[in-house]
Design a protein around this motif. Structure first.
Motif, PDB file in Angstrom:
ATOM      1  N   SER A 117      80.031  16.500  38.133  1.00  0.00           N
ATOM      2  CA  SER A 117      79.369  16.826  36.628  1.00  0.00           C
ATOM      3  C   SER A 117      78.195  16.561  36.520  1.00  0.00           C
ATOM      4  O   SER A 117      77.367  17.449  35.772  1.00  0.00           O
ATOM      5  CB  SER A 117      80.207  16.182  35.740  1.00  0.00           C
ATOM      6  N   MET A 118      77.323  15.684  37.319  1.00  0.00           N
ATOM      7  CA  MET A 118      76.032  15.392  37.274  1.00  0.00           C
ATOM      8  C   MET A 118      75.255  16.387  38.294  1.00  0.00           C
ATOM      9  O   MET A 118      74.114  16.125  38.351  1.00  0.00           O
ATOM     10  CB  MET A 118      75.967  13.864  37.414  1.00  0.00           C
ATOM     11  N   ALA A 119      75.969  17.258  39.010  1.00  0.00           N
ATOM     12  CA  ALA A 119      75.215  17.699  39.972  1.00  0.00           C
ATOM     13  C   ALA A 119      74.041  18.680  39.350  1.00  0.00           C
ATOM     14  O   ALA A 119      74.232  19.287  38.303  1.00  0.00           O
ATOM     15  CB  ALA A 119      76.177  18.601  40.702  1.00  0.00           C
ATOM     16  N   GLY A 120      72.714  18.632  39.888  1.00  0.00           N
ATOM     17  CA  GLY A 120      71.537  19.537  39.541  1.00  0.00           C
ATOM     18  C   GLY A 120      70.918  18.878  38.176  1.00  0.00           C
ATOM     19  O   GLY A 120      69.992  19.255  37.958  1.00  0.00           O
ATOM     20  N   ARG A 121      71.509  17.651  37.962  1.00  0.00           N
ATOM     21  CA  ARG A 121      70.619  17.065  36.640  1.00  0.00           C
ATOM     22  C   ARG A 121      70.163  15.478  36.992  1.00  0.00           C
ATOM     23  O   ARG A 121      69.658  15.167  36.327  1.00  0.00           O
ATOM     24  CB  ARG A 121      71.568  17.011  35.535  1.00  0.00           C
ATOM     25  N   CYS A 122      70.390  15.155  38.213  1.00  0.00           N
ATOM     26  CA  CYS A 122      69.915  13.733  38.425  1.00  0.00           C
ATOM     27  C   CYS A 122      68.486  13.521  38.822  1.00  0.00           C
ATOM     28  O   CYS A 122      67.921  14.488  39.380  1.00  0.00           O
ATOM     29  CB  CYS A 122      70.684  13.136  39.633  1.00  0.00           C
ATOM     30  N   VAL A 123      67.984  12.726  38.142  1.00  0.00           N
ATOM     31  CA  VAL A 123      66.446  12.051  38.260  1.00  0.00           C
ATOM     32  C   VAL A 123      66.581  10.943  39.016  1.00  0.00           C
ATOM     33  O   VAL A 123      66.897  10.011  38.520  1.00  0.00           O
ATOM     34  CB  VAL A 123      65.752  12.170  37.125  1.00  0.00           C
ATOM     35  N   LEU A 124      65.962  10.790  40.450  1.00  0.00           N
ATOM     36  CA  LEU A 124      65.911   9.419  41.216  1.00  0.00           C
ATOM     37  C   LEU A 124      64.653   8.878  40.917  1.00  0.00           C
ATOM     38  O   LEU A 124      63.658   9.210  40.990  1.00  0.00           O
ATOM     39  CB  LEU A 124      66.375   9.758  42.459  1.00  0.00           C
ATOM     40  N   ILE A 125      64.746   7.540  40.352  1.00  0.00           N
ATOM     41  CA  ILE A 125      63.501   6.865  39.981  1.00  0.00           C
ATOM     42  C   ILE A 125      63.443   5.537  40.787  1.00  0.00           C
ATOM     43  O   ILE A 125      64.418   4.721  40.893  1.00  0.00           O
ATOM     44  CB  ILE A 125      63.580   6.623  38.217  1.00  0.00           C
ATOM     45  N   ASP A 126      62.331   5.205  41.226  1.00  0.00           N
ATOM     46  CA  ASP A 126      62.148   4.135  41.903  1.00  0.00           C
ATOM     47  C   ASP A 126      61.034   3.088  41.194  1.00  0.00           C
ATOM     48  O   ASP A 126      59.839   3.656  41.202  1.00  0.00           O
ATOM     49  CB  ASP A 126      61.522   4.283  43.578  1.00  0.00           C
ATOM     50  N   PRO A 127      61.457   2.058  40.556  1.00  0.00           N
ATOM     51  CA  PRO A 127      60.588   1.146  40.143  1.00  0.00           C
ATOM     52  C   PRO A 127      59.750   0.428  41.088  1.00  0.00           C
ATOM     53  O   PRO A 127      60.331   0.063  41.983  1.00  0.00           O
ATOM     54  CB  PRO A 127      61.420   0.334  39.229  1.00  0.00           C
ATOM     55  N   GLY A 128      58.637   0.190  40.644  1.00  0.00           N
ATOM     56  CA  GLY A 128      57.403  -0.525  41.438  1.00  0.00           C
ATOM     57  C   GLY A 128      56.451  -1.322  40.853  1.00  0.00           C
ATOM     58  O   GLY A 128      56.200  -1.481  39.559  1.00  0.00           O
ATOM     59  N   LYS A 266      60.307  16.058  28.906  1.00  0.00           N
ATOM     60  CA  LYS A 266      59.652  17.565  29.220  1.00  0.00           C
ATOM     61  C   LYS A 266      59.693  17.927  30.691  1.00  0.00           C
ATOM     62  O   LYS A 266      59.823  19.214  30.939  1.00  0.00           O
ATOM     63  CB  LYS A 266      58.344  17.356  28.676  1.00  0.00           C
ATOM     64  N   GLU A 267      59.552  16.935  31.550  1.00  0.00           N
ATOM     65  CA  GLU A 267      59.471  17.352  33.049  1.00  0.00           C
ATOM     66  C   GLU A 267      60.995  17.436  33.701  1.00  0.00           C
ATOM     67  O   GLU A 267      61.015  18.390  34.314  1.00  0.00           O
ATOM     68  CB  GLU A 267      59.252  16.077  33.823  1.00  0.00           C
ATOM     69  N   PHE A 268      62.036  16.922  33.159  1.00  0.00           N
ATOM     70  CA  PHE A 268      63.401  16.878  33.821  1.00  0.00           C
ATOM     71  C   PHE A 268      64.189  17.494  32.804  1.00  0.00           C
ATOM     72  O   PHE A 268      65.670  17.679  33.221  1.00  0.00           O
ATOM     73  CB  PHE A 268      63.695  15.534  34.424  1.00  0.00           C
ATOM     74  N   GLY A 269      63.853  17.714  31.493  1.00  0.00           N
ATOM     75  CA  GLY A 269      65.090  18.235  30.540  1.00  0.00           C
ATOM     76  C   GLY A 269      65.795  17.062  29.876  1.00  0.00           C
ATOM     77  O   GLY A 269      65.775  16.039  30.469  1.00  0.00           O
ATOM     78  N   PRO A 270      66.204  17.601  28.841  1.00  0.00           N
ATOM     79  CA  PRO A 270      66.780  16.548  28.004  1.00  0.00           C
ATOM     80  C   PRO A 270      68.454  15.968  28.298  1.00  0.00           C
ATOM     81  O   PRO A 270      68.450  15.036  28.177  1.00  0.00           O
ATOM     82  CB  PRO A 270      67.159  17.302  26.562  1.00  0.00           C
ATOM     83  N   ASN A 271      68.698  17.122  29.392  1.00  0.00           N
ATOM     84  CA  ASN A 271      70.008  16.585  29.780  1.00  0.00           C
ATOM     85  C   ASN A 271      70.294  15.822  31.362  1.00  0.00           C
ATOM     86  O   ASN A 271      71.007  15.500  32.029  1.00  0.00           O
ATOM     87  CB  ASN A 271      70.938  17.567  29.991  1.00  0.00           C
ATOM     88  N   ALA A 272      68.814  15.311  31.497  1.00  0.00           N
ATOM     89  CA  ALA A 272      68.571  14.534  32.769  1.00  0.00           C
ATOM     90  C   ALA A 272      69.429  13.453  32.929  1.00  0.00           C
ATOM     91  O   ALA A 272      69.600  12.804  31.870  1.00  0.00           O
ATOM     92  CB  ALA A 272      67.329  14.265  33.135  1.00  0.00           C
ATOM     93  N   VAL A 273      70.252  13.194  34.102  1.00  0.00           N
ATOM     94  CA  VAL A 273      70.543  11.830  34.307  1.00  0.00           C
ATOM     95  C   VAL A 273      69.750  10.954  35.288  1.00  0.00           C
ATOM     96  O   VAL A 273      69.327  11.539  36.378  1.00  0.00           O
ATOM     97  CB  VAL A 273      72.073  11.996  35.048  1.00  0.00           C
ATOM     98  N   ILE A 274      69.715   9.783  34.655  1.00  0.00           N
ATOM     99  CA  ILE A 274      68.469   8.912  35.551  1.00  0.00           C
ATOM    100  C   ILE A 274      69.292   8.114  36.307  1.00  0.00           C
ATOM    101  O   ILE A 274      70.327   7.258  36.021  1.00  0.00           O
ATOM    102  CB  ILE A 274      67.736   8.179  34.321  1.00  0.00           C
ATOM    103  N   VAL A 275      68.984   8.028  37.675  1.00  0.00           N
ATOM    104  CA  VAL A 275      69.599   7.201  38.685  1.00  0.00           C
ATOM    105  C   VAL A 275      68.461   6.359  39.233  1.00  0.00           C
ATOM    106  O   VAL A 275      67.648   6.627  40.065  1.00  0.00           O
ATOM    107  CB  VAL A 275      70.088   8.023  39.829  1.00  0.00           C
ATOM    108  N   VAL A 306      71.991   6.674  32.083  1.00  0.00           N
ATOM    109  CA  VAL A 306      71.412   5.842  33.053  1.00  0.00           C
ATOM    110  C   VAL A 306      72.353   5.229  33.987  1.00  0.00           C
ATOM    111  O   VAL A 306      73.295   4.496  33.708  1.00  0.00           O
ATOM    112  CB  VAL A 306      70.629   4.784  32.507  1.00  0.00           C
ATOM    113  N   TYR A 307      72.266   5.195  35.488  1.00  0.00           N
ATOM    114  CA  TYR A 307      72.971   4.642  36.593  1.00  0.00           C
ATOM    115  C   TYR A 307      72.062   3.927  37.321  1.00  0.00           C
ATOM    116  O   TYR A 307      70.810   4.255  37.677  1.00  0.00           O
ATOM    117  CB  TYR A 307      73.774   5.427  37.121  1.00  0.00           C
ATOM    118  N   LEU A 308      72.446   2.858  38.020  1.00  0.00           N
ATOM    119  CA  LEU A 308      71.615   2.161  38.869  1.00  0.00           C
ATOM    120  C   LEU A 308      72.301   2.525  40.503  1.00  0.00           C
ATOM    121  O   LEU A 308      73.312   3.021  40.566  1.00  0.00           O
ATOM    122  CB  LEU A 308      72.225   0.631  38.885  1.00  0.00           C
TER     123      LEU A 308
END
Ligand SMILES: [Zn+2]
Length: 448
Positions: A117-128, A266-275, A306-308
């Motif tokens: 269900s999250m396909a096409g909405r995931c935003v992958l984030i690397d904290p640094g 704004k960049e990834f849309g309001p329905n983005a899922v943060i990984v 948000v997911y880890l």
């Protein structure tokens, strides 16, 4: 009646310590009387009476001994131990640090239905550290890049930390700076009593001066922080400078966080899922802590799901050939005060892949362009990776693998110990070999 020597038992009869329960016993009065009699006998008062009372005391002592042998022996607990508080239960020993429950779920704990269900909405984030957040949409490609970086410099600019620091340095008089330097003689951090005493002495000498400076430095005008005045001025809206700047820094930080949320939406849309990667460095010497949980809480408050994701080996693996990346590039040392000792340091953020697959794939392209020697060509055309970009690309590999197969690729899984670790062999000490005694035949000349 001649005075006789009391029994040996009574000569050394001490007054036993009693509990409140024992003091209420009927024989206690007899014991107390006996003890008083013993004291009277010691003072040579009424020797005859004392002697009679001593006999009484002996009887009482015998009664006491009998009682002790029956009741207390049954409990098998001496008096001293009975009065002790009950011992605390020993904590069970734990071999490893208990794992705290994470505030977010890991992505590999999700069901297939949720992952699909999250396909096409995931935003992958690397904290640094330098790039505080390096975000990439899962549909990003070379042609259509969907990347976003939130750097430390950007944060400093938005929160105006550097400007505030400059103002504080400007308004600090020389004597206050000297007083603060004097605190460095001791230490309030190290577990050293001598250093802590020195610190307390130094602190006591300068505490008043520092308190007055930091509490009673006021701005002349509410909108100006450059014009300051010691002690409160006649201006109705004159504020303490240091408190004003701290409040401004806090407000700016909150505003910067909200701006970041808006930008991500704004960049990834309001329905983005943060990984987001699970690595963080809360306590690192000489470095500002890297936000881990606070980022996740901020993104959650901003309305994102948000997911880890486990970061194991993701920033060290080539996303193209799955080989190992290494930092072989040297750059000028970013710390100017270290230039004399170490003018060049290894670049942390730029990694190279030296596996044959990557070299061959690039080498073929370069071969068409230039006809250089093979060894020179390899040095020039090795593939370079930004560490954060490599990490998020590997995140994407893990995400796609979880969707397809339900498990992460084996190259990003920690090896589970299947067998018990083998006992280390005792180190072999190099025993001195005995010198070969020259045999008489060896010493013979070759001619013989
Ligand atoms: Zn590679």
């Amino acid at each position: 009646m001649p005075l006789q020597q009391p029994p040996i038992l009574l000569q050394y009869m001490p007054m036993p310590s009693m509990t409140s329960q024992q003091e209420q016993q009927p024989w206690m009065q007899v014991v107390q009387q006996a003890h008083e009699a013993w004291q009277a006998r010691q003072a040579w008062l009424s020797a005859e009476q004392a002697w009679q009372e001593c006999i009484l005391a002996e009887k009482a002592w015998l009664v006491l001994q009998e009682w002790l042998s029956t009741e207390q022996a049954q409990q098998a607990q001496p008096l001293a131990q009975q009065e002790r508080p009950p011992a605390k239960k020993a904590r069970p020993r734990r071999s490893a640090k208990p794992q705290q429950k994470a505030d977010c779920l890991y992505i590999d704990e999700l069901s297939q239905a949720t992952l699909q269900s999250m396909a096409g909405r995931c935003v992958l984030i690397d904290p640094g550290r330098r790039d505080l957040l390096f975000a990439m949409h899962e549909d990003s490609s070379i042609e259509d890049k969907q990347l976003y970086r939130y750097t430390r410099n950007q944060q400093r600019k938005e929160t105006r930390v550097t400007r505030f620091k400059r103002i504080l340095e400007k308004v600090k008089p020389a004597d206050i700076a000297a007083a603060e330097r004097s605190l460095g003689a001791g230490s309030c951090v190290k577990p050293d009593l001598v250093l802590f005493k020195e610190y307390l002495k130094a602190r006591a000498q300068v505490a008043d001066k520092l308190t007055i400076f930091y509490n009673e430095t006021y701005t002349v005008h509410p909108t100006s922080t450059h014009q300051i005045h010691m002690f409160k001025t006649s201006e109705p809206q004159s504020f303490p400078l240091h408190r004003k700047l701290r409040l401004s820094a806090y407000v700016n930080q909150k505003q910067a966080d909200q701006r970041l949320i808006k930008k991500l939406r704004k960049e990834f849309g309001p329905n983005a899922v943060i990984v987001i990667g699970d690595w963080s460095a809360p306590m690192n010497r000489f470095h500002e802590p890297i936000r881990g949980k606070s980022w996740r809480m901020l993104l959650k408050r901003g309305g994102f799901e948000v997911y880890l994701i486990k970061e194991y080996l993701t920033s060290k693996t080539c996303p193209n050939c799955y080989g190992q990346l290494s930092n072989t590039r040297y750059v000028p040392n970013p710390r100017p005060f270290r230039h004399t000792k170490r003018p060049m340091v290894k670049c942390h953020g730029l990694l190279s892949c030296q596996s044959e697959k990557c070299l061959e794939s690039i080498g073929k392209i370069e071969d068409e362009k230039e006809g250089e020697k093979e060894c020179e060509k390899k040095e020039k055309v090795q593939r370079w990776w930004n560490r954060d970009l490599a990490a998020v690309l590997n995140f994407r590999h893990i995400l796609f693998s979880l969707r397809e197969t339900g498990i992460a690729p084996t190259r990003f899984q920690r090896k589970q110990p299947t067998e018990a670790p083998k006992a280390r062999k005792p180190r072999k000490t190099k025993a001195c070999k005995p010198r070969k005694t020259p045999s008489p035949t060896n010493n013979l000349p070759a001619q013989l």
